[in-house]
Design a protein around this motif. Sequence first.
Motif, PDB file in Angstrom:
ATOM      1  N   ALA A 107      89.667  49.280 -16.219  1.00 23.51           N
ATOM      2  CA  ALA A 107      88.783  50.246 -15.561  1.00 23.51           C
ATOM      3  C   ALA A 107      88.816  51.562 -16.311  1.00 23.51           C
ATOM      4  CB  ALA A 107      89.208  50.460 -14.111  1.00 23.51           C
ATOM      5  N   VAL A 108      87.677  52.226 -16.350  1.00 25.67           N
ATOM      6  CA  VAL A 108      87.567  53.544 -16.961  1.00 25.67           C
ATOM      7  C   VAL A 108      86.584  54.370 -16.134  1.00 25.67           C
ATOM      8  CG1 VAL A 108      85.735  52.870 -18.581  1.00 25.67           C
ATOM      9  CG2 VAL A 108      87.241  54.774 -19.139  1.00 25.67           C
ATOM     10  N   SER A 109      86.869  55.660 -15.987  1.00 22.89           N
ATOM     11  CA  SER A 109      85.925  56.549 -15.295  1.00 22.89           C
ATOM     12  C   SER A 109      85.995  57.931 -15.929  1.00 22.89           C
ATOM     13  CB  SER A 109      86.222  56.632 -13.792  1.00 22.89           C
ATOM     14  OG  SER A 109      87.373  57.397 -13.550  1.00 22.89           O
ATOM     15  N   ALA A 110      84.873  58.654 -15.835  1.00 25.20           N
ATOM     16  CA  ALA A 110      84.789  59.980 -16.444  1.00 25.20           C
ATOM     17  C   ALA A 110      83.854  60.851 -15.611  1.00 25.20           C
ATOM     18  CB  ALA A 110      84.261  59.867 -17.868  1.00 25.20           C
ATOM     19  N   PRO A 111      84.025  62.170 -15.709  1.00 23.57           N
ATOM     20  CA  PRO A 111      83.115  63.065 -15.002  1.00 23.57           C
ATOM     21  C   PRO A 111      81.695  62.928 -15.543  1.00 23.57           C
ATOM     22  CG  PRO A 111      85.021  64.270 -15.841  1.00 23.57           C
ATOM     23  CD  PRO A 111      85.068  62.899 -16.427  1.00 23.57           C
ATOM     24  N   LEU A 112      80.722  63.093 -14.684  1.00 27.46           N
ATOM     25  CA  LEU A 112      79.323  63.005 -15.065  1.00 27.46           C
ATOM     26  C   LEU A 112      78.934  64.139 -16.018  1.00 27.46           C
ATOM     27  CD1 LEU A 112      76.872  61.217 -14.553  1.00 27.46           C
ATOM     28  CD2 LEU A 112      76.295  62.646 -12.611  1.00 27.46           C
ATOM     29  N   THR A 113      79.752  65.177 -16.102  1.00 25.15           N
ATOM     30  CA  THR A 113      79.453  66.302 -17.000  1.00 25.15           C
ATOM     31  C   THR A 113      79.470  65.883 -18.471  1.00 25.15           C
ATOM     32  OG1 THR A 113      81.778  66.958 -16.914  1.00 25.15           O
ATOM     33  CG2 THR A 113      80.257  68.111 -15.446  1.00 25.15           C
ATOM     34  N   TYR A 114      80.069  64.747 -18.805  1.00 27.61           N
ATOM     35  CA  TYR A 114      80.007  64.270 -20.182  1.00 27.61           C
ATOM     36  C   TYR A 114      78.584  63.874 -20.563  1.00 27.61           C
ATOM     37  CZ  TYR A 114      84.995  64.375 -21.006  1.00 27.61           C
ATOM     38  OH  TYR A 114      86.285  64.794 -21.186  1.00 27.61           O
ATOM     39  N   LEU A 115      77.806  63.382 -19.615  1.00 27.71           N
ATOM     40  CA  LEU A 115      76.407  63.026 -19.887  1.00 27.71           C
ATOM     41  C   LEU A 115      75.455  64.191 -19.644  1.00 27.71           C
ATOM     42  CD1 LEU A 115      76.291  59.491 -18.248  1.00 27.71           C
ATOM     43  CD2 LEU A 115      76.457  60.037 -20.666  1.00 27.71           C
ATOM     44  N   PHE A 116      75.746  65.000 -18.621  1.00 26.17           N
ATOM     45  CA  PHE A 116      74.881  66.126 -18.246  1.00 26.17           C
ATOM     46  C   PHE A 116      75.721  67.401 -18.140  1.00 26.17           C
ATOM     47  CE2 PHE A 116      73.252  62.244 -16.215  1.00 26.17           C
ATOM     48  CZ  PHE A 116      72.021  62.146 -16.854  1.00 26.17           C
ATOM     49  N   PRO A 117      76.082  68.010 -19.281  1.00 26.85           N
ATOM     50  CA  PRO A 117      77.010  69.140 -19.253  1.00 26.85           C
ATOM     51  C   PRO A 117      76.468  70.391 -18.562  1.00 26.85           C
ATOM     52  CG  PRO A 117      76.209  68.728 -21.476  1.00 26.85           C
ATOM     53  CD  PRO A 117      75.692  67.632 -20.616  1.00 26.85           C
ATOM     54  N   ARG A 118      75.177  70.551 -18.451  1.00 27.47           N
ATOM     55  CA  ARG A 118      74.614  71.772 -17.854  1.00 27.47           C
ATOM     56  C   ARG A 118      74.212  71.591 -16.390  1.00 27.47           C
ATOM     57  NH1 ARG A 118      72.769  75.452 -22.212  1.00 27.47           N
ATOM     58  NH2 ARG A 118      73.418  74.411 -24.107  1.00 27.47           N
ATOM     59  N   SER A 119      74.402  70.407 -15.856  1.00 29.98           N
ATOM     60  CA  SER A 119      74.012  70.142 -14.467  1.00 29.98           C
ATOM     61  C   SER A 119      75.100  70.626 -13.508  1.00 29.98           C
ATOM     62  CB  SER A 119      73.786  68.648 -14.263  1.00 29.98           C
ATOM     63  OG  SER A 119      73.614  68.360 -12.897  1.00 29.98           O
ATOM     64  N   ALA A 120      74.694  71.421 -12.513  1.00 28.34           N
ATOM     65  CA  ALA A 120      75.654  71.926 -11.520  1.00 28.34           C
ATOM     66  C   ALA A 120      76.169  70.793 -10.638  1.00 28.34           C
ATOM     67  CB  ALA A 120      75.000  73.009 -10.668  1.00 28.34           C
ATOM     68  N   ALA A 121      75.320  69.836 -10.307  1.00 25.94           N
ATOM     69  CA  ALA A 121      75.730  68.723  -9.449  1.00 25.94           C
ATOM     70  C   ALA A 121      76.642  67.746 -10.181  1.00 25.94           C
ATOM     71  CB  ALA A 121      74.504  67.991  -8.912  1.00 25.94           C
ATOM     72  N   ALA A 122      76.536  67.672 -11.501  1.00 25.69           N
ATOM     73  CA  ALA A 122      77.323  66.710 -12.275  1.00 25.69           C
ATOM     74  C   ALA A 122      78.817  66.994 -12.213  1.00 25.69           C
ATOM     75  CB  ALA A 122      76.860  66.693 -13.722  1.00 25.69           C
ATOM     76  N   ARG A 123      79.206  68.245 -11.971  1.00 25.32           N
ATOM     77  CA  ARG A 123      80.635  68.558 -11.948  1.00 25.32           C
ATOM     78  C   ARG A 123      81.357  67.962 -10.738  1.00 25.32           C
ATOM     79  NH1 ARG A 123      81.508  74.635  -9.930  1.00 25.32           N
ATOM     80  NH2 ARG A 123      80.061  74.547  -8.207  1.00 25.32           N
ATOM     81  N   PHE A 124      80.603  67.494  -9.742  1.00 32.07           N
ATOM     82  CA  PHE A 124      81.201  66.887  -8.548  1.00 32.07           C
ATOM     83  C   PHE A 124      81.169  65.355  -8.580  1.00 32.07           C
ATOM     84  CE2 PHE A 124      79.447  70.989  -6.990  1.00 32.07           C
ATOM     85  CZ  PHE A 124      80.652  71.601  -6.705  1.00 32.07           C
ATOM     86  N   ALA A 125      80.666  64.774  -9.683  1.00 29.51           N
ATOM     87  CA  ALA A 125      80.465  63.325  -9.712  1.00 29.51           C
ATOM     88  C   ALA A 125      81.235  62.675 -10.862  1.00 29.51           C
ATOM     89  CB  ALA A 125      78.987  63.009  -9.841  1.00 29.51           C
ATOM     90  N   ARG A 126      81.616  61.412 -10.653  1.00 35.97           N
ATOM     91  CA  ARG A 126      82.274  60.598 -11.682  1.00 35.97           C
ATOM     92  C   ARG A 126      81.570  59.253 -11.776  1.00 35.97           C
ATOM     93  NH1 ARG A 126      87.209  62.358 -13.564  1.00 35.97           N
ATOM     94  NH2 ARG A 126      87.851  60.328 -14.334  1.00 35.97           N
ATOM     95  N   LEU A 127      81.474  58.753 -12.988  1.00 35.30           N
ATOM     96  CA  LEU A 127      80.964  57.409 -13.241  1.00 35.30           C
ATOM     97  C   LEU A 127      82.127  56.541 -13.699  1.00 35.30           C
ATOM     98  CD1 LEU A 127      77.660  58.021 -15.229  1.00 35.30           C
ATOM     99  CD2 LEU A 127      77.905  57.260 -12.880  1.00 35.30           C
ATOM    100  N   GLY A 128      82.093  55.297 -13.279  1.00 33.29           N
ATOM    101  CA  GLY A 128      83.159  54.389 -13.679  1.00 33.29           C
ATOM    102  C   GLY A 128      82.632  53.009 -13.980  1.00 33.29           C
ATOM    103  N   LEU A 129      83.443  52.244 -14.677  1.00 29.24           N
ATOM    104  CA  LEU A 129      83.103  50.878 -15.020  1.00 29.24           C
ATOM    105  C   LEU A 129      84.382  50.052 -14.984  1.00 29.24           C
ATOM    106  CD1 LEU A 129      80.463  49.488 -15.873  1.00 29.24           C
ATOM    107  CD2 LEU A 129      81.212  49.758 -18.237  1.00 29.24           C
ATOM    108  N   THR A 130      84.328  48.913 -14.309  1.00 31.23           N
ATOM    109  CA  THR A 130      85.482  48.007 -14.225  1.00 31.23           C
ATOM    110  C   THR A 130      85.064  46.629 -14.715  1.00 31.23           C
ATOM    111  OG1 THR A 130      86.353  49.186 -12.312  1.00 31.23           O
ATOM    112  CG2 THR A 130      87.204  46.981 -12.685  1.00 31.23           C
ATOM    113  N   TYR A 131      85.851  46.076 -15.601  1.00 32.94           N
ATOM    114  CA  TYR A 131      85.633  44.711 -16.085  1.00 32.94           C
ATOM    115  C   TYR A 131      86.779  43.842 -15.566  1.00 32.94           C
ATOM    116  CZ  TYR A 131      85.475  40.625 -19.051  1.00 32.94           C
ATOM    117  OH  TYR A 131      85.429  39.326 -19.487  1.00 32.94           O
ATOM    118  N   THR A 132      86.427  42.734 -14.899  1.00 32.85           N
ATOM    119  CA  THR A 132      87.433  41.818 -14.342  1.00 32.85           C
ATOM    120  C   THR A 132      87.213  40.420 -14.915  1.00 32.85           C
ATOM    121  OG1 THR A 132      87.472  43.077 -12.283  1.00 32.85           O
ATOM    122  CG2 THR A 132      88.416  40.867 -12.220  1.00 32.85           C
ATOM    123  N   TYR A 133      88.303  39.791 -15.328  1.00 34.32           N
ATOM    124  CA  TYR A 133      88.274  38.429 -15.841  1.00 34.32           C
ATOM    125  C   TYR A 133      89.307  37.632 -15.063  1.00 34.32           C
ATOM    126  CZ  TYR A 133      88.657  34.519 -19.101  1.00 34.32           C
ATOM    127  OH  TYR A 133      88.662  33.269 -19.655  1.00 34.32           O
TER     128      TYR A 133
END
Length: 187
Positions: A107-133
């Motif tokens: 699993a990996v997750s990062a703040p949304l500010t990496y994609l949208f650095p100037r967005s005020a709302a992005a600082r409150f959000a995180r995106l993540g991705l989990t791969y399960t086998y």
Amino acid sequence: DVDVRVQERGRQQVQFSGGGLGVGGSFVGVQYSTNNLLGRGESLTFDLQTGDRTKQFSFGFTEPYVLDRPVSAGFQLFYQDSRYVDGVSGNPDETLFTRRTVGGSLAVSAPLTYLFPRSAAARFARLGLTYTYRTSSVDDPAETIDVDQTGTVALSYQQARVVQSTITPTFVYSTLDGGLDPTRGQH
């Protein structure tokens, strides 16, 4: 100005369990988790459970800051072995089949500010991705037989190795004003 060096204590939990379940039989287990491994903020989980019909194990580790960035990454490994018995025939120790599952996840997750650095709302959000086998298989006992009026008929629950591979995206939005004791915000 005053400089104070502070070292946070580890938040650790150790739990012991035991009991009896209708399907799972009797069991004992131990679980360990920490949210601050060696004072670095990593989390570690360990779960071991064993009984007369089930065996279960999982181990996980998460690093909250990869390369000194607020990107978290982690993994989990797991194993489960369950023996299913025939409660209808009157012999609760007669094994119908055994199911084994082995797998892991990344699993990996990062703040949304990496994609949208100037967005005020992005600082409150995180995106993540989990791969399960995971792989699962069902094995028959040495002999599984069902008797009907015409004679003996062999039953088989055998199932070859089944592979399951999934990718799960996550989105978390939180405006809480604190992680430990928040007083306002949404999550």
